[in-house]
Design an enzyme around this catalytic site. Structure first.
Site, PDB file in Angstrom:
ATOM      1  N   CYS A   2       0.834  -1.192   0.000  1.00 26.81           N
ATOM      2  CA  CYS A   2       0.000   0.000   0.000  1.00 26.81           C
ATOM      3  C   CYS A   2       0.875   1.250   0.000  1.00 26.81           C
ATOM      4  O   CYS A   2       2.074   1.187   0.213  1.00 26.81           O
ATOM      5  CB  CYS A   2      -0.901   0.007   1.223  1.00 26.81           C
ATOM      6  SG  CYS A   2      -1.777  -1.542   1.511  1.00 26.81           S
ATOM      7  N   ARG A  29       3.213   1.288  -7.224  1.00 30.74           N
ATOM      8  CA  ARG A  29       3.306   0.237  -6.222  1.00 30.74           C
ATOM      9  C   ARG A  29       2.184  -0.787  -6.373  1.00 30.74           C
ATOM     10  O   ARG A  29       2.255  -1.879  -5.816  1.00 30.74           O
ATOM     11  CB  ARG A  29       3.257   0.846  -4.810  1.00 30.74           C
ATOM     12  CG  ARG A  29       4.428   1.749  -4.508  1.00 30.74           C
ATOM     13  CD  ARG A  29       4.164   2.610  -3.288  1.00 30.74           C
ATOM     14  NE  ARG A  29       4.119   1.817  -2.063  1.00 30.74           N
ATOM     15  CZ  ARG A  29       5.174   1.549  -1.318  1.00 30.74           C
ATOM     16  NH1 ARG A  29       6.361   1.994  -1.674  1.00 30.74           N
ATOM     17  NH2 ARG A  29       5.063   0.865  -0.208  1.00 30.74           N
ATOM     18  N   TRP A  79      -3.583  -2.059  -1.126  1.00 29.61           N
ATOM     19  CA  TRP A  79      -3.421  -3.375  -1.755  1.00 29.61           C
ATOM     20  C   TRP A  79      -4.069  -4.353  -0.781  1.00 29.61           C
ATOM     21  O   TRP A  79      -3.546  -4.634   0.280  1.00 29.61           O
ATOM     22  CB  TRP A  79      -1.944  -3.673  -1.977  1.00 29.61           C
ATOM     23  CG  TRP A  79      -1.661  -5.022  -2.562  1.00 29.61           C
ATOM     24  CD1 TRP A  79      -1.481  -6.197  -1.896  1.00 29.61           C
ATOM     25  CD2 TRP A  79      -1.494  -5.345  -3.944  1.00 29.61           C
ATOM     26  NE1 TRP A  79      -1.225  -7.216  -2.761  1.00 29.61           N
ATOM     27  CE2 TRP A  79      -1.227  -6.731  -4.024  1.00 29.61           C
ATOM     28  CE3 TRP A  79      -1.557  -4.600  -5.115  1.00 29.61           C
ATOM     29  CZ2 TRP A  79      -1.004  -7.381  -5.245  1.00 29.61           C
ATOM     30  CZ3 TRP A  79      -1.341  -5.243  -6.319  1.00 29.61           C
ATOM     31  CH2 TRP A  79      -1.068  -6.620  -6.382  1.00 29.61           C
ATOM     32  N   ASN A 105      -0.357   0.534   6.406  1.00 31.87           N
ATOM     33  CA  ASN A 105       0.225  -0.508   5.565  1.00 31.87           C
ATOM     34  C   ASN A 105       0.683  -1.635   6.471  1.00 31.87           C
ATOM     35  O   ASN A 105       1.274  -1.372   7.523  1.00 31.87           O
ATOM     36  CB  ASN A 105       1.447   0.001   4.790  1.00 31.87           C
ATOM     37  CG  ASN A 105       1.106   1.088   3.805  1.00 31.87           C
ATOM     38  OD1 ASN A 105      -0.053   1.336   3.520  1.00 31.87           O
ATOM     39  ND2 ASN A 105       2.128   1.744   3.284  1.00 31.87           N
ATOM     40  N   GLY A 106       0.495  -2.877   6.060  1.00 38.88           N
ATOM     41  CA  GLY A 106       0.958  -4.004   6.859  1.00 38.88           C
ATOM     42  C   GLY A 106      -0.169  -4.925   7.255  1.00 38.88           C
ATOM     43  O   GLY A 106      -1.274  -4.880   6.694  1.00 38.88           O
ATOM     44  N   GLU A 495      13.378 -23.051 -13.405  1.00 38.67           N
ATOM     45  CA  GLU A 495      13.065 -21.652 -13.111  1.00 38.67           C
ATOM     46  C   GLU A 495      14.240 -20.745 -13.471  1.00 38.67           C
ATOM     47  O   GLU A 495      14.042 -19.645 -14.006  1.00 38.67           O
ATOM     48  CB  GLU A 495      12.701 -21.491 -11.630  1.00 38.67           C
ATOM     49  CG  GLU A 495      12.410 -20.070 -11.190  1.00 38.67           C
ATOM     50  CD  GLU A 495      11.191 -19.448 -11.861  1.00 38.67           C
ATOM     51  OE1 GLU A 495      11.008 -18.222 -11.732  1.00 38.67           O
ATOM     52  OE2 GLU A 495      10.411 -20.182 -12.523  1.00 38.67           O
ATOM     53  N   LYS A 499      13.910 -17.681 -16.222  1.00 38.54           N
ATOM     54  CA  LYS A 499      14.260 -16.287 -15.960  1.00 38.54           C
ATOM     55  C   LYS A 499      15.214 -15.761 -17.024  1.00 38.54           C
ATOM     56  O   LYS A 499      15.082 -14.641 -17.506  1.00 38.54           O
ATOM     57  CB  LYS A 499      14.908 -16.146 -14.565  1.00 38.54           C
ATOM     58  CG  LYS A 499      13.964 -16.290 -13.399  1.00 38.54           C
ATOM     59  CD  LYS A 499      13.089 -15.085 -13.187  1.00 38.54           C
ATOM     60  CE  LYS A 499      11.658 -15.225 -13.594  1.00 38.54           C
ATOM     61  NZ  LYS A 499      10.893 -16.361 -13.544  1.00 38.54           N
ATOM     62  N   GLU A 502      13.411 -15.327 -20.435  1.00 35.93           N
ATOM     63  CA  GLU A 502      12.373 -14.297 -20.389  1.00 35.93           C
ATOM     64  C   GLU A 502      12.938 -12.901 -20.583  1.00 35.93           C
ATOM     65  O   GLU A 502      12.342 -12.084 -21.298  1.00 35.93           O
ATOM     66  CB  GLU A 502      11.639 -14.348 -19.046  1.00 35.93           C
ATOM     67  CG  GLU A 502      10.599 -15.441 -18.926  1.00 35.93           C
ATOM     68  CD  GLU A 502       9.914 -15.408 -17.578  1.00 35.93           C
ATOM     69  OE1 GLU A 502       8.670 -15.438 -17.548  1.00 35.93           O
ATOM     70  OE2 GLU A 502      10.616 -15.351 -16.548  1.00 35.93           O
ATOM     71  N   HIS A 518      20.813 -38.669 -22.289  1.00 36.38           N
ATOM     72  CA  HIS A 518      19.840 -39.350 -23.140  1.00 36.38           C
ATOM     73  C   HIS A 518      19.453 -38.472 -24.327  1.00 36.38           C
ATOM     74  O   HIS A 518      18.280 -38.428 -24.715  1.00 36.38           O
ATOM     75  CB  HIS A 518      18.604 -39.753 -22.332  1.00 36.38           C
ATOM     76  CG  HIS A 518      18.889 -40.810 -21.307  1.00 36.38           C
ATOM     77  ND1 HIS A 518      18.998 -42.139 -21.616  1.00 36.38           N
ATOM     78  CD2 HIS A 518      19.125 -40.700 -19.985  1.00 36.38           C
ATOM     79  CE1 HIS A 518      19.280 -42.826 -20.515  1.00 36.38           C
ATOM     80  NE2 HIS A 518      19.363 -41.970 -19.503  1.00 36.38           N
ATOM     81  N   LYS A 617       2.113  -9.470 -17.856  1.00 33.76           N
ATOM     82  CA  LYS A 617       2.199  -9.834 -16.440  1.00 33.76           C
ATOM     83  C   LYS A 617       1.165 -10.886 -16.072  1.00 33.76           C
ATOM     84  O   LYS A 617       1.443 -11.810 -15.325  1.00 33.76           O
ATOM     85  CB  LYS A 617       1.999  -8.590 -15.578  1.00 33.76           C
ATOM     86  CG  LYS A 617       2.209  -8.828 -14.075  1.00 33.76           C
ATOM     87  CD  LYS A 617       3.629  -9.262 -13.774  1.00 33.76           C
ATOM     88  CE  LYS A 617       3.861  -9.498 -12.308  1.00 33.76           C
ATOM     89  NZ  LYS A 617       5.154 -10.139 -12.036  1.00 33.76           N
TER      90      LYS A 617
END
Length: 622
Positions: A2, A29, A79, A105-106, A495, A499, A502, A518, A617
Site C-alpha cells: 500500500c 506500487r 493493496w 500498511n501491513g 526456473e 528467468k 524471459e 539421453h 504480467k
C-alpha cells in the site's frame, strides 16, 4: 504494498491536491482502492474513499463536496489483504466518534482478538479490515485521557499490536499534528518550510522536498508545521539528521534501482517475511485459512494432490510435489494448466486441487479449476491478489503477501508461492501424522532463517567481491545455455532457465541432470555453457558426476553450490555460493543468484528488463 501520504502545514493550504498528487506518485506500487481524509479550515474532518484507480477518487472529490482548504490530511492507496477491495474497506478508517482516522500498511496479526475485545466494550466496526482495529484501539486510549494526547494514544495502542505496520493518524482536535509510526513497513518524513510530509516512499513527496528522515523500526514521529519529533515506542527521544535525495522522480519510484526487476529481487527477503508473518508463531505453524476445510471434512477423503499452475507457478508446484510427498506421504502430480484443461482429468472428492496463480486471473488455471470443482474436488487457491477470480472458486485461499510486482517476470511472487506451498505441505504432513512436532519445529526454524540468508546473498552481490555480474557479462553473448539439477534442484534449474530466456532472450533449457546423456548432451560444446544446481543434497554426488560428463565435452560449467564446498571448484569453471539450509528449502536460496545472473545478462544485452518483448504480467487469454 500500500501507499501512504500525509501533510501538515499552515492554514489555507490546498491539502486535497497535495494528497491526490502524492497518491498518484505511488501508483506504481499497485493498489485496488484509494482514499483521503482532510481536516479543513472549518474544523471538519472530511473523508473520501473509492475502489479502483485514483482517478475514481479524484472524480468523486471533484464531483462531490471537495474538501476546503485546511492544515492537515492523510491519503492511502490500498493493496487488499483483509477484506475485498471496495469503498467501505478503503482507507482512511475513522473511529466511532469521527474524531480520529487512520491509514495503515501491513498486517495486524492479532486483529481478531483485539476486534472482539473492542466490540465487547461497545465499539462498532464498519469494514472487514484489520486496520480498523487500530482506529478503535487508538480511540480507546485517546478518550481515556483528559488531555486527549494523540501521540501517547498511538503509543499505547501500538504496544498492544502484533504484526507489521506503517501508519498515519490525525485527530479533528489537533489541527497542527500528524502522527506516524512504523514496524516492518517503510515510512519516511519529508522536511519542508513551515510544512511537513509523511509518506511510504520518496516519490510521493519529491515534488515538495528532497530533505527526508528515514524512520527506523519501532519509532513514532510527531509532525507539526514547524517541528518534527521522533521517539521510540518506550518514549525515548531520537535525534537523527536528514538525508538529501539526489534521485529523479522515476528513479525514486524504483528506490534508486535502475529497474523494477532488480528492486523486486532485492525485496524478496521482506516479501518472504510477509508471507510467513502470522503463519509461524512461537515456532508453531498457524494456517487459519485451512480451518474451515478441516472443520467441514474436506480433507477427510483426500488420497492424492493435484497442483495446477503455469510458468513460474508451475515450477513452484513441481517443487511442492517433492516436498508434499516427502512430508505428507501422499501422491502429488504437478500439471501445467494449459494441458490439464484438455486432458479429461480423473479428479473427484478424493483429489485435493491446489491452484497456484500470482494474478489469480490466469485463464488456463481458472478453466482447469472450474473443471475440478465440477467433479467435486476440494480446491485451495494460492495467489497474490485479493478478490481475484481464483478466490471465488476456492474452498480456501492462501495469499502470498508479496506486495505488487511491477516487473513482468516473477521473482518475489515465485519465492512467496514456494514458501506458502512449504507451509501447506507441512500442514498436510501434520494433519496426516507424518511429521512430528520436533521435525516441524526444525523445518519452521530453518524457514524463518531464510530471509536473512537471502539478504546475505543479495548483500554479497552488491559488494566488491561480487562474482555474479562479471560472470553474466562474460556469458551474455552466448546463444544458448543449459541448466541441470536433480530432485528439488531440477525445478530450480527450470526456473533459472525461464528467468534467463524471459528477460535476456538467450535460449535456455532446464533438464533433470540424469536425462542429459539421453540426447541433450549432444548440444554441448565450448560455446554452450551449463549451469548445475549442486547444493548440498542426497543427490550431490550424482550431480557432480553429470558435471564431469559435461566438462569432458569442453563445455563451461557454472555451479550453484553450498557455502564452504571448496571441492566443487574441481568440477566447475565458476561457482556461485549460497548459505547452507535444509535440502528441501534450498531452492529458496539457489534461485537468487540465478535471478541476478539473468538480470545482469539482460542488461549487458541491452534488453528491456521490466517489460520483455511478447510477455504480459497476467495471462488472461488462452
Amino acid at each position: 504494498m500500500c501507499g501512504i501520504i500525509g501533510y501538515v502545514g499552515p492554514q489555507g493550504t490546498d491539502v486535497t491536491s497535495i494528497l491526490l498528487n502524492g497518491l498518484s506518485r505511488l501508483e506504481y506500487r499497485g493498489y485496488d482502492s484509494a482514499g483521503i481524509a482532510v481536516l479543513t479550515s472549518a474544523g471538519s474532518l472530511e473523508l473520501h474513499r473509492r475502489s479502483g484507480k485514483i482517478a475514481n477518487l479524484a472524480d468523486a472529490v471533484e464531483n462531490g463536496s471537495r474538501p476546503g482548504q485546511g492544515t492537515l490530511g492523510i491519503g492511502h492507496t490500498r493493496w487488499a489483504t483483509h477484506g475485498r477491495p471496495n469503498d467501505v474497506n478503503a482507507h482512511p478508517h475513522p473511529d466511532c466518534t469521527g474524531v480520529l482516522t487512520v491509514v495503515h500498511n501491513g498486517i495486524i496479526e492479532n486483529y481478531a482478538e483485539l476486534r472482539q475485545e473492542l466490540q465487547q466494550t461497545g465499539h462498532t466496526f464498519c469494514s472487514e479490515t484489520d486496520t480498523e482495529v487500530l482506529s478503535h484501539l487508538i480511540e480507546h486510549y485517546y478518550f481515556h485521557q483528559a488531555s486527549h494526547d494523540l501521540v501517547e494514544s498511538v503509543r499505547f495502542a501500538l504496544l498492544r499490536v502484533t504484526g507489521s505496520y506503517a501508519i498515519a493518524v490525525v485527530s479533528r482536535e489537533h489541527a497542527d499534528l500528524l502522527v506516524g509510526a512504523r514496524c516492518n513497513g517503510p515510512l519516511i518524513v519529508g522536511l519542508g518550510e513551515q510544512e511537513q510530509f509523511l509518506a511510504s516512499d520518496i516519490p510521493a513527496i519529491l515534488k515538495h522536498t528532497r530533505r527526508v528522515l528515514i524512520l527506523e523500526e519501532g519509532e513514532i514521529v510527531a509532525l507539526r508545521p514547524n517541528s518534527v519529533t521522533v521517539s521510540t515506542l518506550d518514549g525515548k527521544t531520537v535525534q537523527r539528521g536528514p538525508l538529501i535525495v539526489e534521485w529523479d522522480a522515476e528513479a525514486a519510484e524504483k528506490g534508486g534501482y535502475p529497474h523494477f526487476v532488480l528492486k523486486e529481487i532485492y525485496e524478496q527477503p521482506d516479501a518472504l517475511r510477509r508471507a510467513l508473518l502470522g503463519r509461524i508463531r512461537e515456532g508453531q505453524l498457524h494456517l487459519a485459512e485451512m480451518e474451515r476445510m478441516q472443520r467441514t471434512g474436506l480433507f477427510d477423503n483426500v488420497q492424492r494432490v493435484l497442483i495446477i499452475a503455469c510458468g513460474s507457478s508451475h515450477h513452484a508446484g513441481m517443487l511442492a510435489k517433492y516436498i508434499i510427498e516427502q512430508w505428507a506421504r501422499i501422491p502429488v502430480e504437478a500439471v501445467t494448466a494449459a494441458e490439464f484443461r484438455y486432458c479429461d482429468p480423473l479428479v473427484g472428492p478424493e483429489t485435493l486441487c491446489i491452484a497456484v496463480t500470482q494474478s489469480g486471473e490466469t485463464a488456463d488455471t481458472l478453466v482447469g479449476i472450474r473443471q475440478a470443482r465440477e467433479q467435486g474436488a476440494p480446491v485451495i487457491a494460492i495467489t497474490n491478489v485479493v478478490a481475484s477470480a481464483i478466490t471465488r472458486l476456492a474452498d480456501a485461499v492462501l495469499y502470498l503477501q508479496a506486495g505488487p510486482e511491477i516487473g513482468v517476470v516473477s521473482t518475489k511472487t515465485f519465492i512467496c508461492s514456494l514458501a506458502v506451498l512449504y507451509l501447506l505441505a507441512l500442514y498436510l504432513g501434520q494433519q496426516r501424522g507424518r511429521i512430528s512436532n520436533e521435525q516441524a519445529n526444525t523445518i519452521l526454524a530453518a524457514l524463518e532463517r531464510i530471509p536473512g540468508q537471502m539478504q546475505h546473498v543479495l548483500d554479497s552481490a552488491r559488494s566488491a567481491d561480487d562474482t555474479i555480474e562479471p560472470l553474466a557479462k562474460r556469458i551474455a553473448r552466448v546463444s544458448s545455455i543449459m541448466f541441470i539439477g536433480r530432485s528439488v534442484g531440477y525445478p530450480t534449474a527450470l526456473e533459472g532457465a525461464l528467468k534467463l530466456k524471459e528477460i535476456s532472450y538467450i535460449h535456455a533449457e532446464g533438464f533433470p541432470a540424469g536425462e542429459l546423456k539421453h540426447g541433450s548432451i549432444a548440444l554441448l560444446d565450448p560455446d554452450t555453457p551449463l549451469v548445475a544446481i549442486a547444493t548440498s543434497s542426497h543427490v550431490y554426488e550424482k550431480v557432480v558426476s553429470n558435471m564431469q560428463e559435461v566438462r569432458a565435452r569442453d563445455a563451461r560449467v557454472i555451479a550453484v553450490a553450498t557455502a564452504g564446498d571448496e571441492g566443487i571448484r574441481r568440477h566447475a569453471d565458476d561457482v556461485l555460493y549460497v548459505p547452507e539450509t535444509l535440502e528441501a528449502l534450498s531452492p529458496l536460496l539457489a534461485i537468487i543468484p540465478l535471478q541476478l545472473f539473468a538480470y545482469h545478462a539482460a542488461v549487458a544485452r541491452g534488453c528491456n528488463v521490466d517489460q520483455p518483448r511478447n510477455l504480459a504480467k497476467s495471462v488472461t487469454v488462452e
